[in-house]
Design a protein around this motif. Structure first.
Motif, short mmCIF file in Angstrom:
data_model
loop_
_atom_site.label_atom_id
_atom_site.label_comp_id
_atom_site.label_asym_id
_atom_site.label_seq_id
_atom_site.Cartn_x
_atom_site.Cartn_y
_atom_site.Cartn_z
N ALA A 107 0.83 -1.05 0.17
CA ALA A 107 -0.09 -0.14 0.01
C ALA A 107 0.89 1.17 0.02
CB ALA A 107 -0.95 -0.04 1.16
N ILE A 108 0.41 2.45 -0.79
CA ILE A 108 1.06 3.53 -0.62
C ILE A 108 0.03 4.54 0.09
CG2 ILE A 108 1.71 5.59 -2.56
CD1 ILE A 108 2.16 3.28 -4.62
N TRP A 109 0.72 5.20 1.04
CA TRP A 109 -0.19 6.12 2.01
C TRP A 109 -0.01 7.26 1.88
CZ3 TRP A 109 -3.45 3.06 5.06
CH2 TRP A 109 -3.27 1.94 4.96
N TYR A 110 -1.06 8.05 2.09
CA TYR A 110 -0.80 9.51 2.65
C TYR A 110 -1.65 9.64 3.84
CZ TYR A 110 -1.06 14.62 2.46
OH TYR A 110 -1.11 15.97 2.83
N ALA A 111 -0.95 9.56 4.88
CA ALA A 111 -2.01 9.25 6.17
C ALA A 111 -1.37 10.18 7.09
CB ALA A 111 -1.58 7.94 6.43
N LYS A 112 -2.27 10.20 8.33
CA LYS A 112 -2.02 11.39 9.32
C LYS A 112 -0.85 10.58 10.37
CE LYS A 112 -4.45 13.97 12.75
NZ LYS A 112 -5.83 14.13 12.97
N GLU A 113 -1.10 9.23 10.42
CA GLU A 113 -0.26 8.65 11.40
C GLU A 113 0.83 7.69 10.63
OE1 GLU A 113 -2.39 7.31 15.30
OE2 GLU A 113 -3.84 7.93 13.97
N PRO A 114 2.22 8.29 10.74
CA PRO A 114 2.88 7.13 10.21
C PRO A 114 3.57 6.20 11.29
CG PRO A 114 4.15 9.23 10.54
CD PRO A 114 2.54 9.35 11.09
N MET A 115 4.27 5.20 10.85
CA MET A 115 4.99 4.26 11.61
C MET A 115 4.04 3.69 12.74
SD MET A 115 7.99 4.44 10.49
CE MET A 115 9.38 3.88 11.87
N VAL A 116 2.73 3.05 12.43
CA VAL A 116 1.94 2.68 13.32
C VAL A 116 1.52 1.21 12.60
CG1 VAL A 116 -0.28 2.74 14.46
CG2 VAL A 116 0.79 4.73 13.90
N ASP A 117 1.96 0.19 13.23
CA ASP A 117 1.53 -1.05 12.90
C ASP A 117 0.42 -1.50 12.70
OD1 ASP A 117 1.88 -3.78 12.11
OD2 ASP A 117 2.86 -4.42 14.10
N THR A 223 -3.32 19.09 4.15
CA THR A 223 -2.10 19.16 4.08
C THR A 223 -1.47 18.71 5.34
OG1 THR A 223 -1.94 21.56 4.56
CG2 THR A 223 -1.83 21.17 2.30
N GLY A 224 -0.17 18.43 5.31
CA GLY A 224 0.47 18.06 6.53
C GLY A 224 0.67 16.41 6.84
N TYR A 225 0.06 15.47 5.91
CA TYR A 225 0.22 14.24 6.17
C TYR A 225 1.43 13.47 5.70
CZ TYR A 225 -4.88 13.75 7.69
OH TYR A 225 -6.00 13.65 8.26
N PHE A 226 1.72 12.25 5.85
CA PHE A 226 2.79 11.75 5.49
C PHE A 226 2.79 10.36 4.54
CE2 PHE A 226 3.19 13.25 9.99
CZ PHE A 226 4.53 13.54 9.95
N VAL A 227 3.72 10.64 3.68
CA VAL A 227 3.87 9.52 2.64
C VAL A 227 4.49 8.16 3.20
CG1 VAL A 227 5.01 9.06 0.46
CG2 VAL A 227 4.06 11.12 0.69
N GLY A 228 3.81 7.04 3.05
CA GLY A 228 4.41 5.76 3.32
C GLY A 228 4.21 4.73 2.42
N LEU A 229 4.87 3.80 2.61
CA LEU A 229 4.75 2.53 1.72
C LEU A 229 5.02 1.45 2.75
CD1 LEU A 229 7.10 4.63 0.03
CD2 LEU A 229 5.80 3.31 -1.97
N THR A 230 3.89 0.38 2.52
CA THR A 230 3.95 -0.51 3.56
C THR A 230 3.66 -1.96 2.74
OG1 THR A 230 1.77 -0.58 4.41
CG2 THR A 230 3.66 0.62 5.28
#
Ligand SMILES: [Ca+2]
Length: 325
Positions: A107-117, A223-230
């Motif tokens: 999954a590719i994320w643009y989410a408020k909370e990064p690094m949450v399992d 704005t202000g969310y984080f990009v992530g890949l998990t």
């Protein structure tokens, strides 16, 4: 005018225009949200990025999971995205031994909370933001209207649950089939968010051109969310490799002044009607009553027919008796 000063002014004129041209360039890559090789061995930080779980860093790619069971990997940008319009381009490679059975996807994320399992391909359920899910395994045994691998988008304000048993079809905005697995060449995905329009495109046919997967209007993201890949593997597995991530800032459409989006809640005006929403057969009280009424009406009709038939027959008999006597 002296030739020298003329040359100088001409030169500065060209320079000004060149710099203007540069400022007007739409593709403006944000280094703090991008990830470009070479990467260094594990233990050394990657600037602007954090990783957890079973993520392996090699010089050429970041492996979120390898091709073995029950793995989970995550890679998150540590700088929140402040730009309002952007294009996130990811070069990836999903590959493994499995010919027919492989999974689960990433999954590719643009989410408020990064690094949450969590349970959605290695990040949290009931998230806030946008998820682009590249699902390689079909969990749904019932009738499916699409093949896997499948790419879909989900917008969540924190209240929606991603249902793996239905491959998220009840909460997706849109989706498309995409055979991106086990390719010999590079595969790419673009997530473009420009003026409340979300467009997901792929380059998985080695054509060096984007092909639209889907486009959804009326998507509001803060704005202000984080990009992530998990990514995760379960009973089934695959290598989920990220080769590069590039975030480009886009000009606002029509060059209008954008409203402050820092405090809004993610929303989407358009949700796709659930396509696989075929309920498991279960007794329904309404249809039970309907069936009963239909059977009752049917019996009455049959009885009426029989009675009328007997009456006709008797009359006929009476007539023939009269004739003979
Ligand atoms: Ca799935």
């Amino acid at each position: 005018m002296h030739l020298r000063s003329f040359t100088a002014s001409l030169f500065s004129f060209i320079l000004i225009n060149l710099s203007n041209a540069q400022w007007n360039t739409k593709d403006f890559m944000k280094r703090e949200h991008s990830l470009i090789k070479p990467y260094y061995g594990s233990g050394i930080d990657i600037p602007f990025w954090q990783f957890t779980g079973n993520t392996i860093v090699t010089p050429n790619h970041i492996r979120l999971t390898d091709d073995s069971q029950s793995k989970r990997g995550a890679l998150w940008n540590s700088v929140p995205v402040s730009v309002r319009h952007w294009d996130l381009q990811v070069q990836f490679k999903v590959h493994g031994k499995g010919k027919d059975l492989f999974g689960d996807g990433f999954a590719i994320w643009y989410a408020k909370e990064p690094m949450v399992d969590g349970t959605i391909f290695g990040s949290k359920d009931y998230f806030q933001g946008l998820a682009i899910i590249l699902d390689t395994y079909s969990n749904h045994n019932g009738p499916h209207n699409h093949q896997h691998p499948y790419i879909s988008a989900m917008i969540n304000n924190g209240s929606l649950h991603y249902d793996h048993d239905r491959d998220g079809t009840h909460t997706q905005l849109a989706g498309c089939e995409a055979k991106f697995r086990n390719m010999d060449y590079d595969t790419h995905l673009s997530v473009k968010y420009e003026g409340d329009v979300l467009t997901v495109s792929t380059d998985i046919e080695n054509k060096a051109a984007w092909k639209e997967c889907f486009q959804v209007k009326g998507v509001k993201l803060p704005t202000g969310y984080f990009v992530g890949l998990t990514a995760t593997t379960g009973d089934l597995s695959d290598n989920h490799d990220i080769m590069s991530v590039r975030l480009f800032e886009l000009d606002s459409p029509n060059n209008q002044i954008d409203e402050d989006r820092s405090n809004i809640v993610p929303s989407a005006t358009f949700f796709e009607p659930p396509r696989d929403h075929i309920e498991d057969p279960k007794p329904s009280s309404l249809s039970g009553i309907k069936i009963f009424l239909l059977m009752l009406l049917g019996s009455i009709a049959v009885v009426a027919c029989v009675v009328i038939g007997i009456m006709f027959y008797q009359k006929h008999q009476e007539k023939s008796r009269k004739r003979f006597y």
